[in-house]
Design an enzyme around this catalytic site. Structure first.
Site, short mmCIF file in Angstrom:
data_model
loop_
_atom_site.label_atom_id
_atom_site.label_comp_id
_atom_site.label_asym_id
_atom_site.label_seq_id
_atom_site.Cartn_x
_atom_site.Cartn_y
_atom_site.Cartn_z
N SER A 1 59.93 38.08 1.07
CA SER A 1 58.10 39.04 0.82
C SER A 1 57.52 37.97 0.75
O SER A 1 57.67 36.99 -0.25
CB SER A 1 58.79 40.00 0.36
OG SER A 1 58.98 39.38 -1.41
N ASN A 2 56.60 38.57 0.37
CA ASN A 2 55.30 37.80 0.04
C ASN A 2 55.11 37.88 -1.80
O ASN A 2 54.75 36.97 -2.13
CB ASN A 2 53.94 38.05 1.05
CG ASN A 2 53.26 37.93 2.13
OD1 ASN A 2 54.60 37.64 2.84
ND2 ASN A 2 52.50 38.28 2.62
N GLU B 1 62.65 26.82 9.79
CA GLU B 1 61.37 27.28 11.11
C GLU B 1 60.06 27.20 9.91
O GLU B 1 59.74 27.83 9.37
CB GLU B 1 61.63 28.38 11.72
CG GLU B 1 60.59 29.11 12.16
CD GLU B 1 59.93 28.05 13.34
OE1 GLU B 1 59.46 26.93 13.23
OE2 GLU B 1 59.87 29.08 14.51
N GLN C 1 71.24 38.62 12.42
CA GLN C 1 71.93 37.96 11.60
C GLN C 1 72.30 38.85 10.18
O GLN C 1 71.60 39.27 10.14
CB GLN C 1 70.42 37.14 10.79
CG GLN C 1 69.75 36.40 9.73
CD GLN C 1 68.58 35.59 9.26
OE1 GLN C 1 67.63 36.98 10.09
NE2 GLN C 1 68.52 34.80 8.34
#
Lengths: 399, 374
Positions: free
Chosen positions: A384-385, A245, A126
């Site tokens: 990122s969270n 996904e 990727q």
């Protein structure tokens, strides 16, 4: 309200379990269970085994070689394969590029590339992140300048996972530097890694491992027909890929397996003359994460049920990503703590399955600390969270 | 798997929600919560008429539901409107009566809303453990004599009949006590979040032999089963409250302007709110797990309800504190509904065992499950 799977789904679960018992190579499963290194051959072999059964591309429609599973069946497959310590499917071709080509690719691209993903002819990586474009992906700068029926690519991609195994890379490139918004002017291009002008350099991560790379592009010529969809519309395809996904984003099966592994270790480690698992403070920490995981199973199923009714819940999938990774990180953190002083000795060779040396401390100790450090990536990659929290807040607040 | 309510339950939720919206608005609720009895006999009659009390019990006991998801449906609605009616005591006592059998006449009256029961299962010394019982019952000719006390009993003074536990020579037993029996002293008080409760003191209270119920059953099991139902109820009430707090806080973040922008534009608040939203979903999942477990085997049921009560305690406190914090000064005022929801949410952690109690209980049940499997 019914938390149970249907009898047909349970039959499918048994079918998956039976298949895993028959076909998952024990040597590979053992490496996954004990966190030993997997080779490229291990991964290629597992893909081939799944493809032979028609189960490699669980998200693809039947006409392109997918199994035509429901979301529940996909969840069951992901859960059972993870619990059986199968390697994760390498997502880049199967779960990322495949769905983009199916939705946006030309017929020629679909005919050529999709079968090659399934049969292992191509290993994709990727080309998204750049040194200056991480969480702010749309600020990417790698240029693609049109020259006849080619694009000429110049720039750098980074954090390219398993790029050293890949023969192809899908890239986001800037085709219109003058576009009014940075999200405009981006195109989605398929590149042969063997093209002249590509150089790949390893990035060694904090656990001492080579998993990610930098990829440099100098005057790399790519045929125009390798562009997916329209020029300057690549951001739409990139976002589709990033949110595609969903069923396995929480990684429930993997966390269940990691909890079993933690329990085994905590039952063998002794403290104050009893297993660490009976130490009230450690038992409380394990119970907290176990309960969180039990709740997460149901949260995940609730999101899947909503998705199968046609919802495409962006905020919910961000929630699954955040808490799923927090749970996994807490499990690897507790496993590291469970080892006590034996988390510290580091013998990198011991992470190879054919290592014959005498273990230092318990035989399960060698990979634990490295695995903990490696898993710090979970809350950083894939958005990122913190980015996920911003997505949740913006979706809910509509500001 | 299917996470939708059945048509019957959706209808129950709609009917109850509509009634509460029309007749139990926040100012009416405030009036009722602060009234002399701490609940409204008129509302209680109305709710009985709508079949809401009956929904807590199975058909064999004269009810219309009684399963975990029936309790979930009712109590979530009660939470949304911050209802202070005597549902918890009714559920706990009623579940014991339902399982013990032989008390159909009383149950019929309870379901009709004409007689009020409550459950006195906890004692000051036992804290959150309903099986720690110091109250003594002594058998004597034709009946029993009871001495002891019970702590923080919901709607004690209003109850016609009090279900209580006491220790007989040969183990734990359950009794029905008329509130007006000689030797019964009640010290009544208001709750910090509205509604009322009381301390029960028993001094040589003489009861007939038929005051003992469920003699053919294990009193422990009857209590455990009723408390499990009570935890599903409280967890569901908490989820309803959290959804109100969530909506109120999101609305405030969208509309309150400081530094020239809605405060929801600030990332510090956005990220805290995202965590609140995520945790509420986890709390709802825990509640669903517990509701589904009520019909199952003992160990999985008890683990699921302890997991749920732990989660509700942890998340409830977070939601209450964060909702007040993000509202700022206005969140500290009596005038606003939100802090009253936050108070009830916090106090739910003080009923039927708190976060810490249930975490330890969950661990012990896990060890028991491990020993059973071995």
């Amino acid at each position: 309200m019914d938390l149970n799977f249907t009898p047909q789904e349970e039959t499918f679960r048994e079918e998956v379990q039976h298949f895993l018992a028959e076909r998952l190579p024990p040597r590979t499963a053992d490496k996954v269970r004990t966190n030993k290194r997997l080779t490229r051959d291990d991964l290629v072999e597992w893909h081939a085994i799944l493809n032979e059964r028609g189960w490699l591309a669980g998200h693809w429609p039947v006409e392109h070689g997918g199994p035509g599973w429901s979301v529940a069946e996909r969840y069951i497959f992901d859960y059972e394969t993870a619990r059986a310590h199968a390697p994760r499917i390498i997502a880049f071709g199967v779960n990322m590029l495949g769905p983009v080509l199916i939705k946006y690719g030309s017929e020629a691209q679909q005919k050529y590339y999709l079968p090659r993903i399934l049969d292992g002819s191509d290993w994709w990586c990727q080309g998204y992140s750049e040194p200056g474009a991480g969480s702010d992906l749309a600020s990417l700068r790698m240029s693609a300048v049109r020259d006849g029926d080619h694009y000429v690519l110049n720039g750098q991609k980074t954090w390219t996972t398993l790029g050293h195994y890949a023969n192809r890379i899908f890239c986001l490139v800037r085709t219109d530097p003058a576009a009014a918004k940075k999200q405009q002017g981006i195109s989605f291009i398929l590149v042969d890694m063997n093209s002249p002008g590509i150089e790949i350099r390893p990035i060694i991560t904090l656990d001492g491992e080579h998993e990610v790379n930098e990829v440099f592009f100098t005057d790399v010529r790519v045929p125009v027909e390798n562009r997916v969809g329209e020029e300057n519309h690549g951001w739409t395809y990139a976002k589709y890929l990033l949110t595609y996904e969903r069923t396995n984003i929480a990684g429930i099966g993997g966390s269940v397996a990691a909890l079993d592994w933690l329990r085994r270790i905590a039952n063998q480690q002794m403290q104050d003359g009893r297993p660490l698992a009976r130490d009230p403070y450690f038992a409380a920490r394990m119970a907290r994460v176990e309960i969180d995981l039990e709740n997460m199973k149901t949260t995940n199923l609730r999101v899947l049920a909503a998705a199968s009714h046609g919802g495409a819940p962006e905020a919910e999938s961000s929630m699954l990503k955040i808490r799923g990774t927090e749970i996994r990180q807490e499990l690897t953190s507790l496993t590291r703590r469970a080892l006590g002083p034996y988390a510290q000795p580091f013998v990198p060779e011991a992470l190879d399955a054919d290592y014959n040396g005498e273990p230092i401390g318990p035989d399960y100790a060698a990979p634990v600390a490295a695995e903990y450090f490696n898993n710090r990536k979970l809350s950083i990659f894939g958005g990122s969270n913190e980015i996920q929290r911003s997505i949740i807040a913006k979706t809910m607040l509509g500001l | 798997m299917d996470f939708d309510l059945t048509d019957d339950r959706r209808m129950l939720a709609d009917t109850l929600g509509r009634y509460l919206g029309d007749r139990y608005g926040f100012s009416e609720r405030t009036r009722i919560a602060g009234s002399e009895e701490g609940f409204s006999r008129t509302s209680w009659q109305d709710l009985a008429g709508l079949g809401v009390i009956g929904a807590l019990f199975g058909e064999a006991a004269g009810g219309y539901g009684g399963a975990g998801f029936d309790l979930h449906t009712v109590f979530e609605q009660l939470g949304r409107s911050l209802v202070v009616e005597p549902f918890l005591g009714t559920l706990l006592a009623g579940k014991v009566l339902e399982a013990a059998g032989g008390q159909q006449a009383l149950l019929d009256e309870v379901i009709a809303g004409t007689r009020l029961v409550t459950a006195a299962l906890y004692e000051a010394e036992g804290r959150y453990d309903p099986l720690h019982v110091g109250t003594r019952a002594t058998a004597r000719e034709g009946g029993y004599v009871l001495t002891g006390g019970k702590a923080v009993v919901p709607q004690l003074a209003a109850a016609d009949v009090i279900l209580l536990s006491a220790k007989l020579e040969d183990g734990l037993a359950l009794f029905l006590l008329p509130r007006s029996a000689p030797g019964v002293t009640i010290r009544e008080y208001g709750f910090v979040e509205g509604g009322r409760g009381g301390e029960l003191l028993l001094q040589d209270v003489v009861l007939d032999a038929d005051a003992r119920i469920g003699a053919g059953h294990s009193a422990q099991e009857l209590i455990e089963h009723a408390v499990a139902a009570g935890i599903v109820a409280l967890a569901s009430e908490a989820v309803g409250i959290m959804e109100f707090a969530r909506d109120a806080t999101l609305d405030y973040l969208r509309t309150r302007t400081q530094f020239g922008v809605p405060i929801g534009k600030f990332q510090a608040l956005q990220h805290r709110m995202a965590t609140v939203l995520l945790e509420i979903e986890q709390a709802r999942s825990a509640t669903i797990n517990a509701a589904a477990s009520l019909g199952g085997d003992r160990l999985s049921r008890e683990r699921a309800v302890s997991a749920a009560k732990f989660t509700i305690g942890r998340v409830g406190t977070l939601v209450a504190e964060e909702a007040i914090q993000m509202h700022g000064g206005i969140g500290m005022t009596w005038e606003l509904p939100l802090p009253h929801y936050a108070k009830r949410l916090t106090m739910i952690d003080h009923q039927l065992g708190d976060e810490d109690y249930h975490l330890v209980r969950y661990i012990r049940l896990g060890e028991a499950a491990g020993a059973e499997a071995a």
